[in-house]
Scaffold this motif. Structure first.
Motif, short mmCIF file in Angstrom:
data_model
loop_
_atom_site.label_atom_id
_atom_site.label_comp_id
_atom_site.label_asym_id
_atom_site.label_seq_id
_atom_site.Cartn_x
_atom_site.Cartn_y
_atom_site.Cartn_z
N LEU A 1 -46.61 43.03 58.17
CA LEU A 1 -44.99 42.93 57.83
C LEU A 1 -44.09 42.51 58.60
N ASP A 2 -43.05 42.03 58.23
CA ASP A 2 -41.70 41.77 58.82
C ASP A 2 -40.92 43.10 58.87
N VAL A 3 -40.16 43.07 59.62
CA VAL A 3 -39.18 44.44 59.92
C VAL A 3 -37.81 44.16 59.93
N PHE A 4 -36.94 44.87 59.33
CA PHE A 4 -35.65 44.89 59.79
C PHE A 4 -35.27 45.48 61.01
N GLU A 5 -34.42 44.84 61.81
CA GLU A 5 -34.31 45.51 63.30
C GLU A 5 -32.58 45.59 63.18
N THR A 6 -32.33 46.59 63.94
CA THR A 6 -30.61 46.80 64.21
C THR A 6 -30.48 47.38 65.43
N PHE A 7 -29.23 47.72 65.75
CA PHE A 7 -28.85 48.44 67.07
C PHE A 7 -28.10 49.72 66.74
N LEU A 8 -28.50 50.64 67.41
CA LEU A 8 -27.57 51.93 67.43
C LEU A 8 -26.72 52.00 68.66
N LYS A 9 -25.48 52.25 68.52
CA LYS A 9 -24.37 52.14 69.58
C LYS A 9 -23.93 53.38 69.84
N ASP A 10 -24.24 53.78 71.10
CA ASP A 10 -23.87 55.28 71.52
C ASP A 10 -22.37 55.19 71.92
N PHE B 1 -44.26 34.19 46.00
CA PHE B 1 -44.70 34.49 47.34
C PHE B 1 -45.37 35.91 47.10
N VAL B 2 -46.48 35.96 47.43
CA VAL B 2 -47.34 37.37 47.28
C VAL B 2 -47.80 37.84 48.44
N ASN B 3 -47.99 39.12 48.69
CA ASN B 3 -48.23 39.71 49.92
C ASN B 3 -49.33 40.83 49.29
N PRO B 4 -50.57 40.70 49.49
CA PRO B 4 -51.58 41.70 49.35
C PRO B 4 -51.38 42.75 50.00
N GLY B 5 -51.77 44.05 49.57
CA GLY B 5 -51.55 45.21 50.39
C GLY B 5 -52.38 44.87 51.68
N LYS B 6 -51.65 45.49 52.85
CA LYS B 6 -52.42 44.90 54.25
C LYS B 6 -53.00 43.58 54.48
N GLY B 7 -52.24 42.46 54.01
CA GLY B 7 -52.70 41.42 54.19
C GLY B 7 -51.72 40.19 54.54
N SER B 8 -51.86 38.99 54.92
CA SER B 8 -51.00 38.15 55.14
C SER B 8 -50.54 37.55 53.71
N ALA B 9 -49.37 36.73 54.12
CA ALA B 9 -48.55 36.25 53.17
C ALA B 9 -49.39 35.25 52.38
N THR C 1 -53.79 30.56 44.37
CA THR C 1 -52.98 31.06 45.51
C THR C 1 -53.43 30.42 46.73
N TYR C 2 -52.44 29.93 47.33
CA TYR C 2 -52.72 29.04 48.86
C TYR C 2 -52.35 30.35 49.68
N LYS C 3 -53.00 29.96 51.16
CA LYS C 3 -52.41 30.73 52.03
C LYS C 3 -51.27 30.34 52.58
N SER C 4 -50.22 31.09 53.08
CA SER C 4 -49.02 30.80 53.41
C SER C 4 -49.18 29.82 54.46
N GLY C 5 -48.50 28.53 54.49
CA GLY C 5 -48.63 27.58 55.73
C GLY C 5 -49.77 26.65 55.46
N GLU C 6 -50.55 26.69 54.49
CA GLU C 6 -51.77 25.87 54.20
C GLU C 6 -51.26 24.44 53.72
N THR C 7 -51.99 23.42 54.18
CA THR C 7 -51.32 22.16 54.03
C THR C 7 -52.19 21.44 53.03
N VAL C 8 -51.41 20.82 52.06
CA VAL C 8 -51.86 19.92 50.88
C VAL C 8 -51.73 18.43 50.76
N GLU C 9 -51.98 17.80 49.94
CA GLU C 9 -51.61 16.37 49.94
C GLU C 9 -50.49 16.07 48.80
#
Lengths: 368, 189
Positions: free
Chosen positions: A51-60, B29-37, B55-63
């Motif tokens: 997962l990619d997360v959303f990151e932010t900052f809390l300012k006190d 884009f698809v993201n399987p549960g608990k997996g890469s993109a 379905t390609y792996k994200s970043g896979e190369t093709v011609e």
């Protein structure tokens, strides 16, 4: 919002969305579950490398900055409550996953339903899923079918009218929701749809149970493009997405696909006597992946090891290095009772019942 | 041929898939549960004319298959081919009808199209979102019939039948979506 002025019929699916959410609540009140509210803004997260997360900052008050994150799911918070003795509970909330654009099934901000049963197993949660979705269907039947008749008006009114009880149509696929639903293990699905023997792509005893080279050979024979950097999980998921997923929940019944390989364990418990599999299932209806359930991992040491492993993967995949939720680990240390829980995508549930192609169609304010 | 990765994917480009050039018709884009993109594509085979999902792996190369896009005028149909002409050097090229699928019912003689060319062979053309065609045959709409959505069938200049609102008359120019064959609007009377 102009689209609503132009076409007032569009409100219908949002009125149904309202009722779906209200009816989900009624279901869990009836089951005597507590409803909880957990934070969306968090100082620490469970590390999840995919997962990619959303990151932010809390300012006190003094202007000092502290890193904060948006929740990717309410799981860690709810488990802390359960470890503290709360009991069966559910939550409907917003969760956030960065980078998930350009997809018909993802929006970076989405609505998630989670529920947990104490002293229960994932088999009990499978029954909950059947009961919840049937409860929704029965309570909203007239709205659901009215919606579908409305939508299909000029095309296939007759096929809708022929629909028997418990049938819905999603993207031209007829699905019968009457239980029991199909239950298929990942190992059986591999054999059935991809003609792969689980033993041929894993090791039973060696230190690395999931050698990428072993799976790569099988994948290459099937015509996949594999390189040295591909992990076992990536190669496996590519085969899964191409050869197995198209069959899930698409043969007239919803499908529970269960017992996942450990690299996809998430926070699920490992099966007794089978270190390669984790007790996790996913629910698919008409090709839509709706829910993800675990027999929850309660072992502090195992969880700690998975945290470390995820941090290695986060570094390798160049994802945002999150601050680990050590309070969550502490909660496991003090004792999480045996329980099972599931996350279900509410937006996708609305897509299913309103026969919507894209998640954008069921969000009042979709991104992009 | 040049290598590209999934992040270079665009609708309409041609890539090699299992030894045959395919056009990317759709991707997401698809993201399987608990997996890469991953990137799920719909690919249309140039020779087989079949649409498959992969379905390609994200970043896979093709011609990527280099394809020239050339503006050419459509001259006429033979049994199996469409004949196009380059209006600059008057060179002609044949394109098997099956390459354009349903669009063969809407293609109009004398019009300019964007033709895809690879190694001197025509691979297909850019199918427009709407085509404007003259109504050649139409019955009079029944007077007094005001039920919303009432339709009748007319025949357009290319010979294709289309379902239209009752007010459309012979000689009108209408816009049609060639992919679905659905009426869009009346352009002029």
């Amino acid at each position: 919002m102009y689209k609503f002025k132009k076409n007032p019929d569009l409100w219908q699916r949002f009125f149904l969305r309202e009722q779906i959410i209200r009816t989900i609540r009624n279901f869990f009140y009836k089951e005597k579950f507590h409803e909880v509210e957990t934070p969306i803004l968090l100082p620490a997260l469970i590390p999840e490398s995919y997962l990619d997360v959303f990151e932010t900052f809390l300012k006190d008050r003094h202007g000092n900055k502290k890193r904060m994150f948006l929740a990717t799911s309410p799981e860690a918070s709810i488990k802390k409550l359960i470890a503290a003795g709360l009991g069966n509970c559910f939550e409907i909330t917003k969760s956030f996953r960065n980078g998930e654009t350009g997809s018909i099934a993802h929006n970076p901000e989405f609505t998630i339903l989670e529920w947990y049963r104490i002293k229960a197993s994932y088999k009990d949660i499978m029954s909950d899923c059947e009961n919840l979705i049937l409860f929704l269907y029965k309570n909203l039947k007239s709205q659901i079918s009215a919606f579908q008749i409305n939508k299909l008006n000029h095309k296939s009114l007759s096929s809708v009218l022929k629909m028997t009880d418990f049938e819905i149509v999603y993207q031209k696929q007829k699905i019968n929701l009457a239980p029991p639903w199909e239950k298929l293990s990942v190992v059986d699905a591999l054999k059935k749809y991809a003609d792969i023997d689980f033993d041929d792509i894993t090791e039973k005893k060696k230190s690395d149970l999931f050698p990428a080279e072993k799976l790569a050979k099988v994948a290459e024979r099937k015509g996949y493009n594999v390189n040295k950097n591909n992990s076992w999980e990536e190669i496996f998921n590519q085969i899964f997405l191409n050869e197995i997923e198209p069959h899930l929940g698409t043969h007239g019944k919803p499908t529970f696909i269960y017992d996942y390989p450990k690299p996809m364990a998430g926070l699920a418990k490992i099966k007794e006597n089978e270190p390669r599999l984790a007790e996790r299932f996913e629910l698919y209806i008409a090709g839509l992946e709706l829910g993800d359930c675990y027999n929850e991992l309660t072992d502090y040491n195992e969880q700690k090891a998975r945290f470390q492993n995820e941090f290695i993967l986060i570094k390798k995949k160049k994802k945002t290095k999150v601050i680990a939720d050590n309070n969550f680990l502490q909660a496991l240390k003090t004792g999480l009772p045996p329980c099972s829980g599931i996350a279900l995508g509410v937006d996708r549930l609305v897509m299913l019942f309103t026969d919507s192609y894209s998640i954008k169609d069921v969000l009042l304010f979709p991104l992009d | 041929m040049s290598k590209i990765t999934t992040s270079d994917f665009q609708k309409g480009i041609f890539i090699e898939f299992r030894g045959e050039p395919h056009q990317i018709v759709e991707f997401q884009f698809v993201n399987p549960g608990k997996g890469s993109a991953f990137v799920r594509t719909k690919l249309k085979g140039i020779k087989s004319d079949k649409v498959i999902e992969f379905t390609y792996k994200s970043g896979e190369t093709v011609e990527e298959v280099p394809v020239n896009v050339k503006e050419m005028q459509f001259l006429y149909k033979t049994d199996n081919n469409l004949v196009f002409m380059d209006n600059i050097n008057y060179e002609q090229i044949n394109m098997p009808i099956k390459l354009i699928g349903n669009f063969s019912k809407f293609i109009k003689e004398g019009e300019i199209y964007q033709v895809f060319i690879h190694n001197g062979e025509a691979l297909g053309l850019r199918i427009p979102k709407k085509v404007k065609l003259v109504v050649n045959e139409a019955e009079e709409g029944v007077r007094g019939n005001t039920v919303t959505g009432a339709k009748k069938t007319v025949i357009l200049e290319t010979g294709v039948s289309v379902s239209v609102p009752l007010f459309i008359k012979k000689g009108d120019i209408i816009a049609v979506d060639p992919e679905t064959g659905e009426y869009q609007e009346r352009i002029s009377q």
